[in-house]
Design an enzyme around this catalytic site. Structure first.
Site, short mmCIF file in Angstrom:
data_model
loop_
_atom_site.label_atom_id
_atom_site.label_comp_id
_atom_site.label_asym_id
_atom_site.label_seq_id
_atom_site.Cartn_x
_atom_site.Cartn_y
_atom_site.Cartn_z
N ARG A 46 55.55 60.14 23.67
CA ARG A 46 55.71 58.70 23.88
C ARG A 46 54.38 57.99 23.67
O ARG A 46 54.33 56.88 23.16
CB ARG A 46 56.27 58.39 25.28
CG ARG A 46 56.49 56.91 25.47
CD ARG A 46 57.15 56.44 26.77
NE ARG A 46 57.60 57.43 27.69
CZ ARG A 46 56.86 57.88 28.72
NH1 ARG A 46 55.64 57.41 28.92
NH2 ARG A 46 57.34 58.79 29.53
N TYR A 98 61.87 32.55 14.45
CA TYR A 98 62.87 33.59 14.25
C TYR A 98 63.83 33.58 15.45
O TYR A 98 63.38 33.54 16.60
CB TYR A 98 62.17 34.94 14.13
CG TYR A 98 63.12 36.11 14.05
CD1 TYR A 98 63.89 36.31 12.91
CD2 TYR A 98 63.28 36.99 15.10
CE1 TYR A 98 64.78 37.37 12.83
CE2 TYR A 98 64.16 38.06 15.03
CZ TYR A 98 64.91 38.22 13.90
OH TYR A 98 65.80 39.27 13.83
N ASP A 170 53.16 36.09 13.74
CA ASP A 170 54.24 36.93 13.19
C ASP A 170 54.10 36.85 11.67
O ASP A 170 54.41 35.83 11.05
CB ASP A 170 55.59 36.39 13.67
CG ASP A 170 56.76 37.23 13.16
OD1 ASP A 170 56.61 37.92 12.13
OD2 ASP A 170 57.85 37.16 13.77
N LYS A 195 61.13 44.94 7.64
CA LYS A 195 61.28 44.08 6.47
C LYS A 195 60.42 44.58 5.31
O LYS A 195 60.67 45.64 4.81
CB LYS A 195 60.97 42.64 6.87
CG LYS A 195 61.62 42.19 8.21
CD LYS A 195 63.14 42.14 8.17
CE LYS A 195 63.80 42.00 9.54
NZ LYS A 195 63.31 40.91 10.38
C1 LIG Z 1 63.30 40.59 11.76
C2 LIG Z 1 62.26 39.75 12.34
C3 LIG Z 1 61.80 39.99 13.64
C4 LIG Z 1 62.39 41.08 14.55
O1 LIG Z 1 62.16 42.35 14.04
P1 LIG Z 1 63.18 43.59 14.25
O2 LIG Z 1 62.51 44.68 13.50
O3 LIG Z 1 64.49 43.18 13.67
O4 LIG Z 1 63.28 43.85 15.71
C5 LIG Z 1 60.79 39.18 14.12
N1 LIG Z 1 60.25 38.20 13.38
C6 LIG Z 1 60.69 37.93 12.12
C7 LIG Z 1 60.06 36.83 11.35
C8 LIG Z 1 61.71 38.70 11.56
O5 LIG Z 1 62.13 38.42 10.34
#
Ligand SMILES: *Cc1c(COP(=O)(O)O)cnc(C)c1O
Length: 379
Positions: A46, A98, A170, A195
């Protein structure tokens, strides 16, 4: 080292026992110790895992950061940042966040006595009016989802530093190939690795990158204490995916530009949101902080009818109707009913997420097929 070389090599050495060029999948939960407490950092998986550590180093180098930490999802990474806060603390963030981040802030962390201010961050001066003695964190996204607004990272960082606040960015939509927020003064860079970094729509993962040693220790403590760690096979898949990040991003940008330009000339389309247009309100800032403009595009339809948007979204052949973004395959989404369904209608419309808005994650297929698909769906 330059980006392309780091994408392929950073954090990765041939396996010391066999010379295997790919980092092995250390599929283990624990590590044998010679005498109690004699381990060299690897005690229980972990906390640390060599496959994950290789990936963390790689992502950190791509972000020009000293430290990287991977989480079991992007939301897991955001959750770790939120856990730096205490009851009474305040956070300033954007009004077109988001959807999942908005949901976590309002439905989970407001219950713990943390206050969130959702404001228009395209003018960073708005931050100053919202700061109180309790403000601790500024949380930004740029480009934003799905309106593709641009937030000036350096301007936000200046305000954050003046008021001794943390600035978290982000960076999911840009990827480290297009934008490195640390270069503009961010304290924390967050990714939904799911992504562009993963890039092949086969892994859910998140990451945080920081320069500050103490902040790293705090975030690592949260990872190890709360347990949102990713598994080693997923880390292996992302290490593999990142090796082509630079090539993929170049094609996402190339295809994205062609499609944005095509859509803008289409008689059925009201507005196309893409920061590469010279008349996009954030174009100059995008040019300053991004290397190129990416493959994320949103557009609204003339007449703003929900049925028209649904018809287009369901009739595409190469674009798949799905949530998510950043993979090799092109996706179309309808934010109002999909990614942004948890945001109240009045609030989302204020931010521009109207009923006819469609969002494209332009993939790396042949541009002719993508254009043909859009042309047919819009006819
Ligand atoms: C998809 C996304 C998230 C969340 O990420 P997950 O991997 O789906 O938990 C956060 N911020 C943005 C801009 C995203 O596109």
């Amino acid at each position: 080292m330059k980006f392309a070389t780091k994408a392929i090599h950073a954090g990765q050495e041939p396996d010391p026992t066999t010379g295997a060029i790919m980092t092995p999948v250390y599929q283990t939960s624990t590590y044998v110790q010679e005498s109690p407490g004699s381990h060299k950092g690897y005690a229980y998986a972990r906390g640390k895992n060599p496959t994950r550590n290789a990936l963390e180093k790689c992502i950190a180098e791509l972000e020009n950061a000293k430290h990287g930490i991977c989480f079991s999802s992007g939301m897991g990474a955001i959750d770790a940042v939120a856990k730096l806060l205490r009851p009474g603390d305040e956070v300033i963030t954007g009004d077109d966040l988001y959807g999942g981040t908005y949901r976590m802030f309002t439905k989970v962390y407001e219950n713990f006595g943390i206050k969130f201010h959702f404001i228009d961050l395209t003018n960073p001066e708005n931050i100053k009016k919202t700061i109180t003695a309790n403000t601790k964190l500024i949380w930004i996204e740029t480009p934003t989802n799905p309106m593709m607004n641009i937030v000036d990272i350096a301007a936000c960082s200046k305000i954050a530093k003046e008021h001794k606040l943390l600035l978290a960015v982000d960076n999911t939509f840009a990827s480290p190939f297009l934008q490195n927020p640390i270069n503009f003064g961010a304290d924390i860079v967050m990714h939904s690795v799911t992504k562009y970094l993963g890039g092949h729509s086969d892994v859910i993962m998140g990451a945080l990158c920081v320069n500050d040693d103490k902040l790293y220790e705090q975030l690592f403590f949260i990872l190890n204490s709360c347990g949102a760690n990713p598994g080693p096979m997923d880390c292996f898949l992302v290490l593999r995916g990142i090796k082509t990040l630079h090539i993929r991003m170049e094609r996402h940008c190339f295809n994205g530009k062609k499609i944005a330009e095509y859509l803008r000339t289409h008689p059925k389309i009201e507005k196309v949101n893409w920061p590469g247009f010279t008349d996009h309100p954030g174009h100059a800032i995008a040019k300053k902080q991004m290397k190129d403009f990416g493959g994320m595009i949103s557009f609204s339809l003339k007449g703003n009818k929900l049925e028209d948007a649904f018809k287009i979204a369901s009739s595409m052949k190469v674009f798949s109707l799905a949530e998510s973004l950043g993979g090799v395959e092109s996706l179309i989404g309808h934010p109002a009913s999909m990614t942004h369904a948890s945001i109240p209608k009045a609030e989302r419309e204020k931010a521009g997420v109207v009923d006819s808005l469609l969002r494209l994650s332009v993939g790396i297929e042949d541009i002719d097929d993508l254009l043909e698909d859009l042309k047919t769906a819009l006819s």
